[in-house]
Design a protein around this motif. Structure first.
Motif, PDB file in Angstrom:
ATOM      1  N   ILE A  61     -13.092   7.617  11.168  1.00  0.00           N
ATOM      2  CA  ILE A  61     -12.350   6.994  10.057  1.00  0.00           C
ATOM      3  C   ILE A  61     -11.386   5.911  10.560  1.00  0.00           C
ATOM      4  O   ILE A  61     -11.190   4.888   9.899  1.00  0.00           O
ATOM      5  CB  ILE A  61     -11.602   8.045   9.194  1.00  0.00           C
ATOM      6  CG1 ILE A  61     -10.938   7.350   8.006  1.00  0.00           C
ATOM      7  CG2 ILE A  61     -10.562   8.825  10.003  1.00  0.00           C
ATOM      8  CD1 ILE A  61     -10.749   8.171   6.795  1.00  0.00           C
ATOM      9  N   SER A  62     -10.821   6.101  11.751  1.00  0.00           N
ATOM     10  CA  SER A  62      -9.893   5.104  12.303  1.00  0.00           C
ATOM     11  C   SER A  62     -10.609   3.765  12.477  1.00  0.00           C
ATOM     12  O   SER A  62     -10.058   2.708  12.164  1.00  0.00           O
ATOM     13  CB  SER A  62      -9.335   5.588  13.644  1.00  0.00           C
ATOM     14  OG  SER A  62     -10.384   5.848  14.559  1.00  0.00           O
ATOM     15  N   LEU A  96     -11.886   2.307   8.734  1.00  0.00           N
ATOM     16  CA  LEU A  96     -10.878   1.636   7.900  1.00  0.00           C
ATOM     17  C   LEU A  96     -10.352   0.364   8.566  1.00  0.00           C
ATOM     18  O   LEU A  96     -10.024  -0.597   7.893  1.00  0.00           O
ATOM     19  CB  LEU A  96      -9.721   2.588   7.570  1.00  0.00           C
ATOM     20  CG  LEU A  96     -10.057   3.850   6.772  1.00  0.00           C
ATOM     21  CD1 LEU A  96      -8.799   4.456   6.172  1.00  0.00           C
ATOM     22  CD2 LEU A  96     -11.065   3.606   5.664  1.00  0.00           C
ATOM     23  N   ILE A 139      -2.685   0.881   9.100  1.00  0.00           N
ATOM     24  CA  ILE A 139      -3.736   1.759   8.578  1.00  0.00           C
ATOM     25  C   ILE A 139      -3.603   3.183   9.118  1.00  0.00           C
ATOM     26  O   ILE A 139      -3.682   4.153   8.362  1.00  0.00           O
ATOM     27  CB  ILE A 139      -5.126   1.143   8.855  1.00  0.00           C
ATOM     28  CG1 ILE A 139      -5.315  -0.053   7.914  1.00  0.00           C
ATOM     29  CG2 ILE A 139      -6.245   2.174   8.683  1.00  0.00           C
ATOM     30  CD1 ILE A 139      -6.617  -0.798   8.047  1.00  0.00           C
ATOM     31  N   GLN A 140      -3.363   3.345  10.419  1.00  0.00           N
ATOM     32  CA  GLN A 140      -3.238   4.709  10.956  1.00  0.00           C
ATOM     33  C   GLN A 140      -1.996   5.404  10.398  1.00  0.00           C
ATOM     34  O   GLN A 140      -2.030   6.598  10.098  1.00  0.00           O
ATOM     35  CB  GLN A 140      -3.185   4.685  12.491  1.00  0.00           C
ATOM     36  CG  GLN A 140      -3.297   6.069  13.109  1.00  0.00           C
ATOM     37  CD  GLN A 140      -4.647   6.714  12.847  1.00  0.00           C
ATOM     38  OE1 GLN A 140      -5.690   6.065  12.969  1.00  0.00           O
ATOM     39  NE2 GLN A 140      -4.647   7.995  12.469  1.00  0.00           N
ATOM     40  N   ILE A 179      -2.968   6.641   7.077  1.00  0.00           N
ATOM     41  CA  ILE A 179      -3.831   7.827   7.219  1.00  0.00           C
ATOM     42  C   ILE A 179      -2.968   9.054   7.528  1.00  0.00           C
ATOM     43  O   ILE A 179      -3.215  10.149   7.032  1.00  0.00           O
ATOM     44  CB  ILE A 179      -4.881   7.615   8.354  1.00  0.00           C
ATOM     45  CG1 ILE A 179      -5.918   6.549   7.956  1.00  0.00           C
ATOM     46  CG2 ILE A 179      -5.583   8.926   8.714  1.00  0.00           C
ATOM     47  CD1 ILE A 179      -6.861   6.142   9.093  1.00  0.00           C
ATOM     48  N   ASP A 180      -1.920   8.852   8.333  1.00  0.00           N
ATOM     49  CA  ASP A 180      -1.086   9.972   8.788  1.00  0.00           C
ATOM     50  C   ASP A 180       0.085  10.287   7.860  1.00  0.00           C
ATOM     51  O   ASP A 180       1.008  10.990   8.248  1.00  0.00           O
ATOM     52  CB  ASP A 180      -0.573   9.700  10.215  1.00  0.00           C
ATOM     53  CG  ASP A 180      -1.687   9.813  11.240  1.00  0.00           C
ATOM     54  OD1 ASP A 180      -2.769  10.317  10.887  1.00  0.00           O
ATOM     55  OD2 ASP A 180      -1.488   9.397  12.390  1.00  0.00           O
ATOM     56  N   ILE A 234      -5.739   0.468   2.357  1.00  0.00           N
ATOM     57  CA  ILE A 234      -4.723   1.536   2.359  1.00  0.00           C
ATOM     58  C   ILE A 234      -4.566   2.096   0.945  1.00  0.00           C
ATOM     59  O   ILE A 234      -4.540   3.313   0.751  1.00  0.00           O
ATOM     60  CB  ILE A 234      -3.383   0.992   2.899  1.00  0.00           C
ATOM     61  CG1 ILE A 234      -3.501   0.760   4.412  1.00  0.00           C
ATOM     62  CG2 ILE A 234      -2.223   1.945   2.585  1.00  0.00           C
ATOM     63  CD1 ILE A 234      -2.359  -0.024   5.019  1.00  0.00           C
ATOM     64  N   ARG A 239      -7.934   4.020   0.028  1.00  0.00           N
ATOM     65  CA  ARG A 239      -8.438   5.141   0.842  1.00  0.00           C
ATOM     66  C   ARG A 239      -7.371   6.127   1.313  1.00  0.00           C
ATOM     67  O   ARG A 239      -7.701   7.109   1.981  1.00  0.00           O
ATOM     68  CB  ARG A 239      -9.175   4.567   2.069  1.00  0.00           C
ATOM     69  CG  ARG A 239     -10.373   3.669   1.732  1.00  0.00           C
ATOM     70  CD  ARG A 239     -11.554   4.477   1.203  1.00  0.00           C
ATOM     71  NE  ARG A 239     -12.007   5.463   2.163  1.00  0.00           N
ATOM     72  CZ  ARG A 239     -12.933   5.245   3.102  1.00  0.00           C
ATOM     73  NH1 ARG A 239     -13.508   4.068   3.181  1.00  0.00           N
ATOM     74  NH2 ARG A 239     -13.295   6.201   3.926  1.00  0.00           N
ATOM     75  N   THR A 240      -6.087   5.845   1.046  1.00  0.00           N
ATOM     76  CA  THR A 240      -5.038   6.773   1.469  1.00  0.00           C
ATOM     77  C   THR A 240      -4.038   6.936   0.320  1.00  0.00           C
ATOM     78  O   THR A 240      -4.122   6.231  -0.688  1.00  0.00           O
ATOM     79  CB  THR A 240      -4.270   6.257   2.726  1.00  0.00           C
ATOM     80  OG1 THR A 240      -3.353   5.238   2.323  1.00  0.00           O
ATOM     81  CG2 THR A 240      -5.211   5.715   3.787  1.00  0.00           C
ATOM     82  N   CYS A 248      -0.902   6.283   0.668  1.00  0.00           N
ATOM     83  CA  CYS A 248       0.206   5.352   0.937  1.00  0.00           C
ATOM     84  C   CYS A 248       0.124   4.152  -0.024  1.00  0.00           C
ATOM     85  O   CYS A 248      -0.961   3.698  -0.381  1.00  0.00           O
ATOM     86  CB  CYS A 248       0.090   4.888   2.393  1.00  0.00           C
ATOM     87  SG  CYS A 248       1.330   3.709   2.905  1.00  0.00           S
TER      88      CYS A 248
END
Ligand code: NAD
Length: 287
Positions: free
Chosen positions: A84-85, A88, A142-143, A146-147, A172, A175-176, A178
């Motif tokens: 995924i990293s 995205l 992006i990470q 995700i986090d 972002i 898909r997240t 955030c």
């Protein structure tokens, strides 16, 4: 490196130009410390030889590679899977070879988040401002999203990378959990306001390193509050003008990009070997 024998497993770095990279020094020092029978070499691989380079991973049964410019995007069609990293980010800096099956990852953002966490700052639930949306700013935003980052405001000049900032924000938001927004860096009022409201400010533009070592995107110390975390992705020099201004303003937590660089390597190291990189040994090697 003195222990190379018939069982030694090869890991490589494929990019061009690449001879300046610290990655071979880092990884070989870690292999030696942990007595792991691996060797890490740098290979000048430009885009026109990338297909042959990827074939070589399988042919030579290499455990994997790091990828840098100009291959970070171009390698994607040659891989079997994307983590995924990498999906995205639409970029790869690490490839793992599992018996001929190649999976791509992006560990730069993992390096940023891990370095901050080890320094006592979890991105979860936080508000962050990022300047820059290139090779560093993209995986950082992006990470972090995700986090569990709550909100990211991405500022970029209206140059070629502005579209990249918009793409990052779209991904972002889609898909997240955030919330991402993009601003023109020329909007200094919005920039100042965002910094005032943020928990973390990350400059990922490279302003502060040569040839811009006497420049900073923020020059007014009154923009900073003491509990803001200020992170500059630059690690040469170890202290940038931005960092100096933040410290003068009383900011307690001011960091350069060295820890991120080491932690992205540690994340790749773990993917290849299953082991934790001995960070202290690596720090001594590249100090
Ligand atoms: P890049 O060229 O891919 O992206 C640079 C970004 O900064 C772009 O969004 C561009 O629009 C913006 N920018 C460039 N010049 C600017 C200026 N004068 N004012 C405002 N914005 C400007 O570069 P990159 O690969 O993302 O690298 C950026 C910095 O991060 C470099 O200093 C690099 O050394 C560092 N870096 C550090 C790590 C680490 O692990 N610490 C990893 C990658 C990159």
């Amino acid at each position: 490196m003195s222990n190379i024998d018939g069982h030694t497993i090869l890991i490589g770095l494929m990019a061009y130009p690449i001879r300046h990279s610290m990655s071979p020094t880092m990884h070989n020092a870690a292999f030696e410390k942990l007595n792991l029978n691996y060797a890490y070499l740098a290979f000048d691989i430009d885009s026109d030889r990338l297909a042959a380079g990827v074939n070589a991973i399988r042919t030579l049964d290499m455990r994997g590679i790091n990828v840098s410019m100009p291959n970070k995007q171009k390698i994607i069609p040659y891989l079997d899977h994307l983590d995924i990293s990498a999906e995205l980010n639409q970029a790869v800096n690490t490839v793992v070879n599992d018996h001929g099956v190649l999976t791509g990852y992006t560990t730069d953002g993992i390096g940023f988040v891990t370095d901050l966490r080890k320094k006592g700052h979890d991105v979860k639930g936080k508000r962050m401002v990022v300047t820059g949306a290139g090779g560093a700013g993209t995986p950082i935003a992006i990470q972090s999203a995700i986090d569990g980052l709550a909100e990211v405001k991405i500022f970029n000049n209206a140059d070629g990378h502005f579209a990249n900032a918009q793409r990052n924000a779209k991904i972002i938001n889609e898909r997240t959990d955030c919330k991402a927004q993009v601003y023109d860096l020329a909007d200094q009022d919005a920039f100042k306001q965002a910094i005032a409201e943020a928990d973390i400010y990350c400059d990922a533009t490279g302003v502060g390193m040569k040839p811009l070592e006497n420049e900073s995107l923020i020059n007014d110390p009154s923009w900073f509050k003491p509990d803001l975390v200020v992170f500059d992705t630059v690690y040469s020099p170890r202290e940038t003008k931005l960092m100096r201004i933040a410290k003068q303003a009383g900011v307690k937590h001011v960091y350069n990009g060295l820890g991120m660089m080491i932690e992205q390597g540690a994340a790749s190291f773990k993917l290849w070997t299953g082991q934790d990189m001995p960070i202290d040994v690596v720090e001594q090697q590249i100090a």
